[in-house]
Design a protein around this motif. Structure first.
Motif, mmCIF file in Angstrom:
data_model
loop_
_atom_site.group_PDB
_atom_site.id
_atom_site.type_symbol
_atom_site.label_atom_id
_atom_site.label_comp_id
_atom_site.label_asym_id
_atom_site.label_seq_id
_atom_site.Cartn_x
_atom_site.Cartn_y
_atom_site.Cartn_z
ATOM 1 N N MET A 81 15.512 10.882 -1.021
ATOM 2 C CA MET A 81 15.323 11.470 0.142
ATOM 3 C C MET A 81 14.634 10.817 1.241
ATOM 4 S SD MET A 81 13.261 15.340 0.048
ATOM 5 C CE MET A 81 13.613 16.230 1.600
ATOM 6 N N PHE A 83 12.745 11.152 4.947
ATOM 7 C CA PHE A 83 11.449 12.147 5.617
ATOM 8 C C PHE A 83 11.652 11.821 6.949
ATOM 9 C CE2 PHE A 83 10.233 11.610 1.154
ATOM 10 C CZ PHE A 83 9.806 13.100 0.907
ATOM 11 N N ASN A 87 7.087 8.394 5.772
ATOM 12 C CA ASN A 87 6.159 8.276 4.278
ATOM 13 C C ASN A 87 6.426 7.046 3.581
ATOM 14 O OD1 ASN A 87 5.501 10.766 5.014
ATOM 15 N ND2 ASN A 87 6.761 11.790 3.581
ATOM 16 N N LEU A 88 6.325 6.017 4.134
ATOM 17 C CA LEU A 88 6.358 4.776 3.340
ATOM 18 C C LEU A 88 5.083 4.659 2.874
ATOM 19 C CD1 LEU A 88 8.358 2.033 5.788
ATOM 20 C CD2 LEU A 88 9.230 3.272 3.726
ATOM 21 N N PHE A 89 4.657 3.705 1.922
ATOM 22 C CA PHE A 89 3.575 3.475 1.304
ATOM 23 C C PHE A 89 2.727 2.370 1.883
ATOM 24 C CE2 PHE A 89 6.316 4.457 -2.666
ATOM 25 C CZ PHE A 89 5.969 5.879 -2.427
ATOM 26 N N PRO A 90 1.758 2.822 2.802
ATOM 27 C CA PRO A 90 1.259 1.863 3.659
ATOM 28 C C PRO A 90 0.353 0.507 3.203
ATOM 29 C CG PRO A 90 -0.111 3.589 3.698
ATOM 30 C CD PRO A 90 1.158 4.166 2.918
ATOM 31 N N HIS A 91 0.329 0.748 1.722
ATOM 32 C CA HIS A 91 -0.690 -0.413 1.065
ATOM 33 C C HIS A 91 0.110 -1.295 0.548
ATOM 34 C CE1 HIS A 91 0.203 2.954 -1.581
ATOM 35 N NE2 HIS A 91 -0.085 2.135 -2.590
ATOM 36 N N MET A 92 1.579 -1.060 0.397
ATOM 37 C CA MET A 92 2.396 -1.996 0.166
ATOM 38 C C MET A 92 3.393 -2.805 1.108
ATOM 39 S SD MET A 92 3.580 0.333 -3.357
ATOM 40 C CE MET A 92 2.412 0.801 -4.356
ATOM 41 N N ARG A 149 14.485 2.279 0.436
ATOM 42 C CA ARG A 149 13.792 2.508 -0.772
ATOM 43 C C ARG A 149 14.411 3.720 -1.475
ATOM 44 N NH1 ARG A 149 7.917 5.199 0.210
ATOM 45 N NH2 ARG A 149 9.233 6.953 1.293
ATOM 46 N N ALA A 150 15.120 4.750 -0.805
ATOM 47 C CA ALA A 150 15.472 5.994 -1.598
ATOM 48 C C ALA A 150 16.772 5.423 -2.406
ATOM 49 C CB ALA A 150 15.887 6.891 -0.633
ATOM 50 N N ASP B 112 -2.392 11.473 3.209
ATOM 51 C CA ASP B 112 -1.375 12.125 3.819
ATOM 52 C C ASP B 112 -0.523 12.733 2.741
ATOM 53 O OD1 ASP B 112 0.733 13.567 5.724
ATOM 54 O OD2 ASP B 112 1.899 11.589 5.406
ATOM 55 N N GLY B 114 2.558 13.640 2.660
ATOM 56 C CA GLY B 114 3.908 13.003 2.626
ATOM 57 C C GLY B 114 3.674 12.048 1.684
ATOM 58 N N GLN B 115 2.918 11.222 1.537
ATOM 59 C CA GLN B 115 2.767 9.952 0.509
ATOM 60 C C GLN B 115 3.018 10.670 -1.066
ATOM 61 O OE1 GLN B 115 2.098 6.839 0.780
ATOM 62 N NE2 GLN B 115 2.675 7.349 2.947
ATOM 63 N N ALA B 118 6.902 11.709 -1.147
ATOM 64 C CA ALA B 118 7.618 10.574 -1.287
ATOM 65 C C ALA B 118 7.794 9.971 -2.528
ATOM 66 C CB ALA B 118 7.294 9.429 -0.149
ATOM 67 N N SER B 121 9.636 12.301 -4.880
ATOM 68 C CA SER B 121 10.972 12.320 -4.644
ATOM 69 C C SER B 121 11.721 11.109 -5.065
ATOM 70 C CB SER B 121 11.352 12.299 -3.003
ATOM 71 O OG SER B 121 11.049 10.945 -2.431
ATOM 72 N N LEU B 122 10.903 9.850 -5.482
ATOM 73 C CA LEU B 122 11.662 8.919 -6.185
ATOM 74 C C LEU B 122 11.520 8.962 -7.511
ATOM 75 C CD1 LEU B 122 9.999 6.343 -4.028
ATOM 76 C CD2 LEU B 122 12.596 6.607 -4.124
ATOM 77 N N ILE B 133 0.032 5.443 -5.619
ATOM 78 C CA ILE B 133 0.114 5.724 -4.390
ATOM 79 C C ILE B 133 -1.033 6.339 -4.064
ATOM 80 C CG2 ILE B 133 1.437 6.968 -2.492
ATOM 81 C CD1 ILE B 133 2.996 4.896 -4.195
ATOM 82 N N GLN B 137 -4.883 4.537 -2.018
ATOM 83 C CA GLN B 137 -5.166 4.754 -0.406
ATOM 84 C C GLN B 137 -6.467 5.617 -0.392
ATOM 85 O OE1 GLN B 137 -1.801 5.928 1.950
ATOM 86 N NE2 GLN B 137 -0.527 5.697 0.037
ATOM 87 N N LYS B 140 -9.634 3.569 -0.256
ATOM 88 C CA LYS B 140 -10.395 3.060 1.269
ATOM 89 C C LYS B 140 -11.056 3.996 1.896
ATOM 90 C CE LYS B 140 -7.049 -0.008 2.969
ATOM 91 N NZ LYS B 140 -5.863 -0.502 4.107
#
Lengths: 240, 215
Positions: A81, A83, A87-92, A149-150, B112, B114-115, B118, B121-122, B133, B137, B140
């Motif tokens: 999916m 979006f 919705n990427l994982f910001p800490h990676m 990623r998907a 968020d 959406g995290q 996401a 969804s994987l 995930i 986060q 922090k």
């Protein structure tokens, strides 16, 4: 590949989807269009059960995934999916974003996952960004990473939820190009979008939704050139 | 006003030992409070209605009653025969855990939504998504608030002086009694408390800035 039977979704008393019946075949690119609030995104999110349908069935590769006994996690691995908000994982890093699920969920060895990730990054033209964090990328780059990623889970179908709606206009093209290539490679895709050019060019079938219902569906030719329904004509008149 | 601090020559060890005890009590309280608080937060966020209502009631009750009352209930009321120190730390931990739980819950909910989508969804399970995930986060968001909770605990720990634990406040009071000086020992105690909390708040501020730079 995906059979949607009499799908209904309510949020409280509000009915968002009514009696949706769709069959998506392997290799098909189905584009869902319609005005805002027509339920297109909700429909898409029901397909992998991010929204749980109120009624009806969704059968994915022979399994009724709406059945509460089914382990949805297993089937979601086969449904990628993308979006609107990436919705990427910001800490990676980009590479970690792509390898996380294959390594943790499918237990792919890390090295192999990284090789696959690099191959996918090359495919979306971002191999030089592997070690960057998402915050350093532009919107278009983020979305291309999200697609990679998907894809890393080797899904059988890709769901796109307005993938270009949050992008600056000059970045829309780069994301659509990646999607076009995917379609050309035979990926089964369900795309919710406002990009009519894309729908027309890439879609095998167009579904027009309004007020939670499928009003009309057909080939791009049928929908864009000879829409049967007045609501379809109204909508196309406004957006084209 | 002329304040004479020469009593410190004789009594300084009271303050040093008291400070030591205050720090030890506070560290234990924060550690236990964080562990308890994490469980409470997860309970409160869970879909299980029973767990949820247990956690909510606990948090509301603890936050809605004075720590002094809680301590008397545990120390005198329950009569568990706990050593003074343990009773003091247990009380403070129970009290702090309710606040920590709210800090952690808010930190997790601030991630968020959406995290989670996401991740799911994987094909990740809820647990996996939380672990890889959401929690990293949330951390922090949580860490600075947790630092502030530590500061609060240092100050509130003075309450255990009432049940005779020789921490900073209790010892300052002892010095007051021995010297018949009503004022100066308290000034010394206040000064030490301030040094502890001020230092800690500077450290928290620095950590917070560094984390924000990482974004």
């Amino acid at each position: 590949m995906i059979d949607v039977i009499a799908l209904e979704k309510k949020f409280g008393k509000n009915t968002v989807l009514k009696n949706i019946n769709v069959n998506i075949k392997k290799g098909e690119v189905v584009v869902v269009i319609g005005p805002s609030g027509s339920g297109k995104s909700t429909f898409l999110r029901c397909l992998n059960l991010l929204e749980v349908p109120t009624k009806g069935k969704i059968i994915f590769e022979g399994t009724p995934i709406t059945d509460s006994k089914v382990n949805i996690d297993l089937h979601r691995q086969k449904m990628g999916m993308v979006f609107q908000q990436f919705n990427l994982f910001p800490h990676m890093t980009v590479l970690e974003n792509i390898t996380l699920a294959p390594v943790r969920v499918k237990k792919v060895p890390k090295e192999e996952a990284e090789r696959t990730a690099m191959r996918l990054l090359r495919r979306v033209g971002l191999e030089d960004k592997a070690d960057s964090y998402p915050s350093k990328l532009s919107g278009g780059q983020k979305q291309r990473v999200a697609i990679a990623r998907a894809l890393a889970m080797e899904p059988d179908v890709m769901l796109f939820d307005e993938p270009t709606s949050a992008l600056d206009p000059e970045m829309v093209g780069e994301v659509l190009d990646v999607m076009k290539e995917l379609a050309a490679d035979g990926m089964t895709m369900v795309v919710v979008t406002h990009e009519m050019g894309f729908a027309r060019e890439v879609g095998d079938r167009i579904i027009f939704m309004s007020d939670g219902e499928i009003i009309e569906e057909g080939t791009p030719e049928e929908i864009f050139v000879n829409p049967k329904h007045s609501r379809t004509r109204d909508f196309l008149g406004k957006v084209l | 006003m002329n304040i004479d601090f020469t009593f410190l020559n004789k009594y300084y060890m009271f303050f040093i030992n008291g400070t030591k005890n205050t720090i030890i009590i506070s560290i234990f309280t924060v550690l236990i409070g964080v562990i308890l608080g994490t469980f409470l937060a997860l309970m409160k966020l869970s879909k299980n209605k029973i767990l949820k209502s247990i956690a909510s009631s606990y948090i509301e009750f603890i936050r809605g009653t004075p720590v002094m009352v809680q301590m008397f209930i545990i120390y005198y009321g329950m009569n568990l025969g706990l050593p003074d120190y343990v009773a003091g730390i247990v009380t403070l931990s129970i009290n702090s855990s309710a606040y920590v739980a709210e800090i952690i819950r808010a930190g997790i909910q601030a991630v968020d939504k959406g995290q989670m989508e996401a991740a799911r969804s994987l094909g990740m399970s809820h647990k996996m998504a939380m672990r890889y995930i959401i929690i990293p986060q949330a951390f922090k968001n949580i860490l600075p608030a947790l630092g502030n909770e530590f500061i609060t605990v240092i100050k509130e720990s003075s309450i255990v002086s009432v049940i005779g634990i020789p921490e900073l406040m209790y010892n300052a009071d002892t010095v007051r009694g021995n010297t018949f000086m009503p004022f100066a020992p308290l000034i010394v105690a206040a000064f030490i408390y301030f040094v502890l909390t001020f230092t800690l708040s500077k450290v928290v501020g620095r950590v917070e800035r560094r984390m924000r730079a990482g974004d």
